[in-house]
Design an enzyme around this catalytic site. Structure first.
Site, PDB file in Angstrom:
ATOM      1  N   LYS A  33      54.818  41.824  30.594  1.00 15.16           N
ATOM      2  CA  LYS A  33      55.802  42.614  31.320  1.00 15.16           C
ATOM      3  C   LYS A  33      55.100  43.777  32.007  1.00 15.16           C
ATOM      4  CE  LYS A  33      60.411  42.734  31.761  1.00 15.16           C
ATOM      5  NZ  LYS A  33      61.201  41.555  32.167  1.00 15.16           N
ATOM      6  N   THR A  78      59.263  38.201  27.766  1.00 16.34           N
ATOM      7  CA  THR A  78      58.817  39.488  28.315  1.00 16.34           C
ATOM      8  C   THR A  78      59.902  40.551  28.167  1.00 16.34           C
ATOM      9  OG1 THR A  78      59.540  38.962  30.581  1.00 16.34           O
ATOM     10  CG2 THR A  78      57.306  38.318  29.952  1.00 16.34           C
ATOM     11  N   ARG A 197      28.842  69.295  56.432  1.00 15.92           N
ATOM     12  CA  ARG A 197      30.011  68.492  56.755  1.00 15.92           C
ATOM     13  C   ARG A 197      31.115  68.723  55.733  1.00 15.92           C
ATOM     14  NH1 ARG A 197      28.627  62.293  54.622  1.00 15.92           N
ATOM     15  NH2 ARG A 197      28.075  62.916  52.492  1.00 15.92           N
ATOM     16  N   GLN A 246      26.525  59.799  46.326  1.00 13.48           N
ATOM     17  CA  GLN A 246      25.904  59.165  45.164  1.00 13.48           C
ATOM     18  C   GLN A 246      25.373  60.203  44.172  1.00 13.48           C
ATOM     19  OE1 GLN A 246      25.702  58.147  48.278  1.00 13.48           O
ATOM     20  NE2 GLN A 246      25.351  55.931  48.451  1.00 13.48           N
ATOM     21  N   HIS A 274      36.743  60.500  55.563  1.00 14.08           N
ATOM     22  CA  HIS A 274      36.106  61.154  56.702  1.00 14.08           C
ATOM     23  C   HIS A 274      37.048  62.082  57.458  1.00 14.08           C
ATOM     24  CE1 HIS A 274      32.745  58.519  56.033  1.00 14.08           C
ATOM     25  NE2 HIS A 274      33.477  57.440  56.232  1.00 14.08           N
TER      26      HIS A 274
END
Length: 314
Positions: A33, A78, A197, A246, A274
Site C-alpha cells: 500500500k 493492502t 558564480r 563534487q 543554474h
C-alpha cells in the site's frame, strides 16, 4: 479446516493449473500500500505534539502461488496494511518515523510467518511549532520546509531491521564563493571557466545506520542537516569557497561521518541548479550579475556515496 477446504474449492474455478514457465524465473516480487497518510496528535494537557506522515508498505511472501495460479489464500489485503498503520499509530504513537517504521515491519513479520520481507518507507511533513520571542505555542504549527525528513526500514524474517534515513528537497543557494575552472575542453565545449558564480542546489542525502536500537534518530537527522548547511555556506561573515560541486559534496559526507558515529554510509545527490546572467546590452544596460535567469532544465547532477572503511583483518 472445513472453511479452508471450501474456500479452496470455491477459488478453484480461477485456477488455470498452470505451472511456472521453465524459461523464466522470478527476480523479485512484492506488493503493498502506498501513500497512507496519518496525523498523530500526542496531548500532554494543553501542550500538543504532532507527527504527520505518509507511509508506503511493501511485503514479500514466501510462496508465489498468487502469481502462478491466482491463488490469493496467502495475500494480506493492502487495505489491511493501511488499517495496520492507523492502528499502530494509535497503539504505539509515532515518536520518530524510524521507530514507527520498525513497529510496522515487526507487526507484519511477527503476525504472518509467511511474510519473508517487509519494507516501509515514510516521509514526515515539516510542521514546526509557532514561536514568539523563543516561546513555543502550545498547539499551533506552521508548515516550514527546511528539508524533508524520510526513512526506509527493511527487515527480513528472523533478521534485524536495516534502517536508512534521509533529507530531501533541501534548497540552498549562495551568491558567491563558488567557481568552476580547469575542466577538460573539447571541440564541443562552450562553457567558460568562472571564478565566481551562483551556487544553488536541492540536497538529497540518504544515510545508513550501523545499528537499529539505541539510536537517537531525530538528533542524528538534525546533525546531518546542520552539517550540510554549515559546509555549504561556510563561516557566516566570510563563507567557504567551493571549487566544484563534487568537492562540496565530499566535504559534507566526511564531516557527517566524523560527527555521527551511528552512521555507516552516506549517499548525496546534488543537482547543479543554474542561474544565467541576462544579457541587457541591447537595452543599453550593463548587468553586473545582478539580474539572473533561473534555469530548471537541463541541469548538472552530481552524486557520490562514501562509507567507513572496514577494519582490516589480520
Amino acid at each position: 479446516t472445513l472453511f479452508r477446504s471450501l474456500r479452496q474449492r470455491d477459488m478453484s474455478q480461477y485456477y488455470t493449473g498452470s505451472k511456472m514457465d521453465q524459461n523464466v524465473e522470478f527476480v523479485g516480487t512484492g506488493y503493498g500500500k502506498k501513500s497512507v497518510k496519518v496525523l498523530h496528535i500526542r496531548r500532554q494537557g494543553k501542550l500538543h505534539f504532532i507527527k504527520e506522515v505518509e507511509v508506503d508498505v511493501q511485503l514479500t511472501l514466501k510462496s508465489k502461488k498468487d502469481y502462478l495460479h491466482g491463488d490469493n489464500s496467502d495475500i494480506i489485503p493492502t487495505d489491511t496494511m493501511k488499517n495496520t498503520v492507523y492502528a499502530l499509530a494509535k497503539l504505539k504513537g509515532i515518536k520518530t518515523i524510524e521507530e514507527f517504521g520498525m513497529d510496522i515491519c515487526e507487526e507484519f513479520l511477527s503476525s504472518f510467518k509467511h511474510v519473508t520481507r517487509a519494507k516501509v518507507s515514510i516521509q514526515e511533513a515539516p510542521w514546526k511549532r509557532f514561536e514568539k520571542d523563543g516561546v513555543g505555542h502550545v498547539h499551533a504549527f506552521i508548515f516550514s520546509a527546511d528539508g524533508i525528513h524520510f526513512c526506509e526500514v527493511e527487515q527480513h524474517q528472523g533478521e534485524a531491521p536495516v534502517i536508512h534515513s534521509g533529507i530531501k528537497d533541501m534548497k540552498l543557494l549562495k551568491t558567491t564563493q563558488s567557481g568552476f575552472e580547469g575542466f577538460i575542453k573539447s571541440r564541443y565545449t562552450t562553457l567558460p571557466e568562472v571564478k565566481d558564480r551562483v551556487f544553488s542546489t536541492a540536497v538529497n542525502c540518504k544515510w545508513k545506520y550501523n545499528k537499529s536500537r539505541g539510536t537517537d534518530f531525530d538528533a542524528a537527522w538534525k546533525t546531518v542537516r546542520k552539517t550540510i548547511k554549515e559546509t555549504f555556506a561556510g563561516p557566516y561573515y566570510t563563507g567557504e569557497y567551493s571549487p566544484s560541486v563534487q568537492k562540496t559534496l565530499y566535504d559534507i559526507q566526511v564531516l557527517i561521518l566524523s560527527r555521527a558515529r551511528e552512521i555507516e554510509e552516506v549517499e548525496i545527490i546534488l543537482p547543479n541548479i543554474h542561474y544565467f546572467t541576462i544579457d541587457m546590452s541591447k537595452m543599453g544596460l550593463t548587468n553586473n550579475d545582478e539580474v539572473l535567469l533561473p534555469s530548471e532544465k537541463p541541469f548538472g547532477n552530481i552524486t557520490g556515496t562514501v562509507r567507513r572503511k572496514q577494519a582490516s583483518k589480520l
